[in-house]
Write a protein that holds these residues in place. Structure first.
Motif, short mmCIF file in Angstrom:
data_model
loop_
_atom_site.label_atom_id
_atom_site.label_comp_id
_atom_site.label_asym_id
_atom_site.label_seq_id
_atom_site.Cartn_x
_atom_site.Cartn_y
_atom_site.Cartn_z
N HIS A 586 10.47 -2.97 10.49
CA HIS A 586 9.99 -3.09 9.11
C HIS A 586 8.62 -2.44 9.00
O HIS A 586 7.72 -2.72 9.80
CB HIS A 586 9.89 -4.57 8.70
N VAL A 587 8.45 -1.54 8.03
CA VAL A 587 7.16 -0.91 7.76
C VAL A 587 6.44 -1.74 6.72
O VAL A 587 6.87 -1.82 5.56
CB VAL A 587 7.34 0.54 7.29
N HIS A 588 5.35 -2.37 7.13
CA HIS A 588 4.58 -3.25 6.24
C HIS A 588 3.40 -2.47 5.69
O HIS A 588 2.28 -2.50 6.22
CB HIS A 588 4.12 -4.47 7.03
N HIS A 589 3.65 -1.73 4.61
CA HIS A 589 2.63 -0.83 4.08
C HIS A 589 2.99 -0.51 2.62
O HIS A 589 4.16 -0.53 2.25
CB HIS A 589 2.57 0.45 4.90
N GLY A 590 1.99 -0.25 1.84
CA GLY A 590 2.22 0.13 0.46
C GLY A 590 2.08 -1.04 -0.49
O GLY A 590 2.04 -2.21 -0.09
N PRO A 591 2.03 -0.75 -1.78
CA PRO A 591 1.80 -1.81 -2.78
C PRO A 591 2.95 -2.81 -2.89
O PRO A 591 2.75 -3.94 -3.36
CB PRO A 591 1.62 -1.03 -4.09
N ASP A 592 4.16 -2.45 -2.46
CA ASP A 592 5.31 -3.34 -2.59
C ASP A 592 5.57 -4.16 -1.33
O ASP A 592 6.63 -4.79 -1.20
CB ASP A 592 6.57 -2.52 -2.92
N ARG A 593 4.64 -4.19 -0.39
CA ARG A 593 4.88 -4.95 0.84
C ARG A 593 4.97 -6.44 0.52
O ARG A 593 4.27 -6.95 -0.36
CB ARG A 593 3.77 -4.69 1.85
N PRO A 594 5.83 -7.20 1.25
CA PRO A 594 6.02 -8.63 0.96
C PRO A 594 4.82 -9.45 1.40
O PRO A 594 4.07 -9.06 2.30
CB PRO A 594 7.26 -8.99 1.77
N HIS A 595 4.66 -10.61 0.78
CA HIS A 595 3.58 -11.53 1.10
C HIS A 595 4.13 -12.94 1.21
O HIS A 595 5.26 -13.23 0.80
CB HIS A 595 2.48 -11.49 0.03
N GLY A 596 3.32 -13.82 1.77
CA GLY A 596 3.62 -15.25 1.79
C GLY A 596 4.96 -15.57 2.43
O GLY A 596 5.31 -15.09 3.51
N ASN A 597 5.75 -16.40 1.70
CA ASN A 597 7.03 -16.85 2.25
C ASN A 597 8.00 -15.69 2.44
O ASN A 597 8.81 -15.70 3.37
CB ASN A 597 7.65 -17.90 1.31
N ALA A 598 7.92 -14.68 1.56
CA ALA A 598 8.82 -13.53 1.71
C ALA A 598 8.56 -12.82 3.02
O ALA A 598 9.49 -12.40 3.72
CB ALA A 598 8.64 -12.58 0.53
N LEU A 599 7.29 -12.69 3.39
CA LEU A 599 6.95 -12.05 4.66
C LEU A 599 7.39 -12.91 5.83
O LEU A 599 7.94 -12.41 6.81
CB LEU A 599 5.44 -11.80 4.73
N ALA A 600 7.18 -14.23 5.72
CA ALA A 600 7.57 -15.13 6.82
C ALA A 600 9.08 -15.07 7.04
O ALA A 600 9.55 -15.04 8.18
CB ALA A 600 7.12 -16.55 6.51
N ARG A 601 9.89 -15.06 5.95
CA ARG A 601 11.34 -14.98 6.11
C ARG A 601 11.74 -13.63 6.73
O ARG A 601 12.64 -13.57 7.57
CB ARG A 601 12.03 -15.14 4.75
N LEU A 602 11.05 -12.57 6.32
CA LEU A 602 11.37 -11.25 6.86
C LEU A 602 11.12 -11.18 8.36
O LEU A 602 11.89 -10.57 9.11
CB LEU A 602 10.53 -10.20 6.13
N LEU A 603 10.04 -11.83 8.83
CA LEU A 603 9.70 -11.76 10.24
C LEU A 603 10.78 -12.41 11.10
O LEU A 603 10.97 -12.02 12.25
CB LEU A 603 8.36 -12.43 10.51
#
Length: 986
Positions: A586-603
């Protein structure tokens, strides 16, 4: 690069030279003139660079040389990259300007070449051979293996007597004479070499002997008429010479410290003694106590004036050791008595002073090495619960410390007794030992507090590699078993079984990559950080991806966060897709990168998260809250500034393991190494201020001093287990990479450039008069920037958009180099640090060369950047790629180029090396020629010389960039920046 050649020309050494930067034109008025040979004026300057005596007054001459040629031009010498003559080559006669240095000055010239610095002209094979002949002549003169030979109508000439080993050595010199050393003689090759060598040997020997005899040589010539010089007189003259030049030093004073015999009664005072001896100046094994000398005992090796000699030396010793004055009151001084305290003071203070003054000082073996009190650490791994392997940072190990003195392990009772005595010298187990009482007390206190216990693996490692376990108590020895033992002994990388290509990895690892991946896995298993510092282009990316694929073949340990410059995000995507297609990226970059719970689920569904340093800084709190298995810093020099907010944000990311990937762990100073190591293994090197004060200052201040070498050894010991560095030039690592040929290409200024340069320096000098502090530093740095722009082109300095053609010597040389490369069907990379200059340079070069010139800089969009890379790599025609040094220093694979040109120097050599490695990396199939354009006689040349002297530290340290220049005095600055006469063309 300039190669200085030398041939024996009957009465002296004839010097001529080739220039690597010379670009021969068409036939001139003299088609036999050697097109690469430098002018007589340039030749004198080259000779002056090696302090060649007599060069200024040397006679000019044209040499006729028979050299291999092809296509109407002579082949360059091997020092300039010329290969052996191919089938089409033939011997052809060429003419070259030369300077003839007569025999007396030639002796000193050849001696000077032996000590010449690397920054000067490169001696060619003929000149190196003559230097060897000069050394042989000097040995013959020192040994007296010579005879005066009559010469009709003139003084006698000293000639060598060659028998036995000397004859074999002379024959070896004849066999070693290469063709370039006899190219100017038109006789047959077999006889010519012997005649040349013996002519040179005889003339250099005669000149050497006459220099040793001084004014006496002339008196001897006049005193012995030529007609009377029969063999008997010659032998007597030779015997006189030998006697007159026997070593003058027939006896030397020796100062020896003698240990006392064990006292008959407990508590009796110990009787130490400093004794005076005399030894032979020719044979150090012949020695005699002065006590026996005064009693009349003598030997055949003692000269008649030995008593006078030793008394004179004792008076000289008294200036450094006042106690000798008391001994001199005795009629027959033979030594000085003292107690234990006096003996310790002699070892600590007096012996070093006497040795520095040139005296022979003999100390007991325990005193020669200084205090050796330290600690021995023993670490034993504990069996893991359930019979597992026990690998992991959380696993506990048993540790214990013991005091060691030299090679003796002390128990607590012995240590307590030594501490009670409070004596720097004491008997231990029947022999004397030396230890500081304060260190003894500290060791005893440390062992009572923390002599043994249990610790986590990473804590045990820190104890083992720490500079000191307590103040004044180094960890002198470590005994560890298992994986820790392999790591701490430095044998981990050798003993580890290489990682076989893991499942899920599409590709084949090279042997050194298998070892590197296994090492990364090994340190990670111990919970320790690693710095993979392989040279650019050796495949650090591939090794990390192999580790990720290997560990996910067995389990899913959690996500790895990889932090890199934004320019490398696409490269990591492509490399992961190519080598590890099953890896979830997963490339975590740019204005549309996920945050918070969305990022935790993605990980929870990701193996590798690729992000940038900028994102880590902006999302520091959120990323620090995530459960990372591993954090990796690519191009880890991005965290070299320990105080930067970006660096602190990266260090705050929690992880079970950390890896730093960098081709340059040290770019400018050792503080950068501390910062990168602090990311990989927090706390390992201690606080930054203590590291700077205790280690870095010692190494950087004087790397060649004993203290500097000791500091460097300590630093290698502290960091060695955690840094793996392999270089491309090591054939045991990679044998299929071609050569890299680095050279300086000298340019001259046009009159317009010289006028601007001088005016700028004069302006700075005038304004420095009342400038202080930061204003002074700013003025100096601004002047440097202006001078660098002037060296590039007047239009860059003026910023007026004026024409480029015909106004810059450097631009003319660049055009010539690129035209030659394109004519040979090659491709070239050109680097400049100035984007505005590149904007003008690219279309100008395209018009002059008749080909498109690609231009990449920091403002180039990523799609355009990748398109230019693809075109350059895949083109089937010659091409030039102009690049901004900062934008193109990393993340580019441009192995289609086999020429690299640095137009303007970046004063940090590590940055230049990174740029060069865009072409010199795995995948390169041809030798790479790297040229650095330098304007002769200007700031560029002088700073280049200083930088070369600073490269020794970690292979690429140059102090603190340009800041050191701002600290020079005004006079020093003017000398550094001044314009030399040779800088201007014409």
């Amino acid at each position: 690069m300039l190669v200085l050649h030398g041939v024996w020309a009957g009465d002296g050494v004839a010097l001529w030279a080739e220039d690597s930067g010379a670009v021969p034109g068409g036939p001139g008025p003299d088609p036999s003139a050697h097109p690469f040979a430098v002018t007589a004026a340039a030749l004198r300057a080259a000779a002056a660079a090696v302090d060649a005596p007599g060069a200024a007054a040397a006679a000019e001459r044209w040499l006729r040389l028979r050299l291999p040629a092809t296509a109407g031009r002579p082949l360059p010498s091997p020092e300039l990259g010329g290969g052996p003559a191919e089938g089409s080559a033939e011997l052809r006669e060429w003419r070259a300007p030369a300077l003839v240095v007569r025999a007396p000055d030639a002796v000193r010239l050849l001696a000077a070449l032996d000590g010449a610095v690397a920054a000067g002209p490169v001696p060619g094979p003929g000149l190196r051979h003559l230097a060897a002949v000069r050394r042989f002549a000097g040995r013959l003169a020192s040994a007296g293996r010579l005879l005066p030979v009559p010469v009709d109508g003139g003084p006698p000439r000293w000639r060598p007597v060659l028998t036995g080993v000397d004859a074999r050595h002379a024959a070896g010199l004849v066999a070693a004479l290469r063709a370039v050393g006899r190219a100017h003689v038109a006789a047959d090759a077999d006889g010519r070499a012997g005649r040349l060598v013996f002519e040179a040997l005889g003339a250099l020997l005669d000149a050497d002997v006459r220099a040793r005899l001084g004014p006496l040589a002339g008196r001897l010539d006049r005193a012995v008429p030529a007609a009377d010089r029969d063999s008997g007189r010659g032998r007597r003259l030779r015997d006189w010479y030998r006697q007159a030049h026997r070593p003058r030093e027939r006896a030397r004073l020796v100062v020896r410290l003698r240990e006392p015999e064990p006292a008959d009664e407990p508590g009796a005072a110990e009787a130490w003694r400093v004794e005076f001896w005399v030894r032979s100046g020719d044979d150090p094994s012949l020695q005699l106590p002065l006590r026996e000398l005064w009693l009349g005992s003598g030997a055949a090796w003692l000269p008649d004036d030995v008593e006078e000699t030793v008394l004179r030396e004792l008076h000289r010793a008294a200036r450094h050791y006042p106690a000798v004055r008391g001994a001199l009151r005795d009629l027959a001084p033979d030594g000085i008595g003292m107690g234990t305290g006096g003996a310790y003071a002699f070892v600590r203070d007096v012996a070093p002073r006497l040795a520095s003054a040139g005296f022979d000082v003999v100390l007991p073996h325990w005193a020669a090495g200084g205090s050796a009190l330290g600690l021995k650490l023993t670490v034993r791994e504990r069996p893991a619960a359930g019979g597992g392997s026990g690998i992991g940072a959380e696993e506990l190990v048993d540790f214990s410390f013991e005091a060691v003195l030299g090679d003796t392990v002390l128990d607590v009772t012995e240590l307590a007794e030594l501490a009670r005595l409070k004596q720097p010298l004491a008997r231990l187990r029947g022999r004397w030992v030396r230890a500081d009482p304060a260190h003894l007390r500290a060791a005893l206190d440390f062992l009572r507090r923390r002599g043994r216990g249990r610790a986590r693996r990473e804590e045990a490692v820190r104890m083992a590699v720490a500079a000191e376990a307590a103040p004044g108590l180094p960890v002198a020895e470590v005994d560890a078993d298992g994986e820790l033992g392999a790591l701490l002994s430095g044998a981990a990388e050798r003993r580890l079984a290489p990682m076989r290509t893991p499942d899920g990895f599409d590709g084949t690892l090279r042997p050194y990559q298998e070892r590197g991946a296994a090492w990364l896995r090994f340190l990670g298993g111990l919970g320790l950080g690693a710095i993979l510092a392989d040279d650019m282009g050796l495949g650090k990316t591939v090794q990390l991806l192999a580790v990720l694929a290997d560990e996910r073949a067995e389990r899913t340990p959690g996500p790895t966060l990889l932090v890199c410059p934004v320019s490398l995000v696409g490269n990591w995507q492509r490399e992961a897709a190519k080598f590890t297609p099953k890896l979830r990226v997963h490339v975590h970059h740019g204005p549309d990168r996920p945050h918070g719970n969305a990022l935790a689920r993605l990980l929870g569904e990701t193996d590798l998260v690729v992000t940038t340093y900028g994102v880590v800084l902006r999302d520091a709190g959120e990323l620090a809250a995530m459960p990372w298995h591993r954090v990796v810093c690519d191009e880890a020099q991005a965290v070299k500034n320990s105080d930067a907010r970006q660096t602190r944000a990266v260090r705050a990311l929690p992880a079970e393991a950390r890896i730093a990937l960098t081709g340059t762990p040290v770019e400018n100073d050792l503080d950068e190494l501390w910062s990168i190591m602090e990311f990989a293994n927090p706390g390992l090197l201690g606080p930054a201020a203590a590291f700077r004060r205790g280690i870095a200052d010692r190494v950087e201040r004087d790397a060649d001093s004993p203290d500097g070498r000791a500091g460097a050894a300590l630093l290698r010991r502290l960091t060695g287990p955690f840094i793996l560095r392999r270089v491309k030039t090591d054939r045991s690592i990679i044998s299929d990479l071609p050569e890299k040929q680095e050279m300086r290409t000298w340019c001259t200024l046009t009159p317009e450039q010289a006028q601007l340069y001088k005016a700028t320096v004069d302006d700075m000098t005038e304004r420095l008069g009342d400038a202080e502090g930061m204003r002074r530093k700013g003025l100096v740095l601004a002047t440097m920037a202006r001078l660098k722009q002037i060296c590039n082109h007047p239009a860059q300095f003026l910023g007026d958009g004026s024409a480029l053609a015909g106004r810059s010597g450097k631009l003319d040389r660049l055009e010539g180099l690129l035209a030659e490369a394109l004519a040979q069907g090659d491709r070239a990379l050109c680097f400049t640090q100035y984007t505005a200059f590149g904007d003008r340079l690219a279309p100008y070069l395209a018009a002059r060369l008749g080909r498109e010139v690609l231009w990449l800089h920091g403002g180039t969009p990523r799609p355009r950047r990748e398109e230019m890379m693809r075109r350059f790599q895949e083109a089937d025609e010659p091409m030039v790629f102009l690049l901004s040094l900062k934008a193109a220093g990393t993340g580019l694979n441009l192995t289609a180029a086999n020429h690299v040109v640095h137009i303007d120097r970046w004063w940090n050599p590590a940055v230049e090396d990174q740029a060069t490695d865009r072409a010199f990396r795995i995948g390169q199939r041809r030798d790479v020629q790297v040229r650095k354009l330098i304007c002769v006689g200007t700031l560029e040349e002088r700073v280049d010389e200083m930088i070369e002297r600073k490269r020794a530290l970690a292979g690429s340290v140059v102090g603190t960039g340009e800041e050191w220049l701002t600290e020079l005095s005004t006079a020093d600055l003017r000398e550094v920046l001044r314009l030399a006469p040779e800088a201007v063309a014409g």
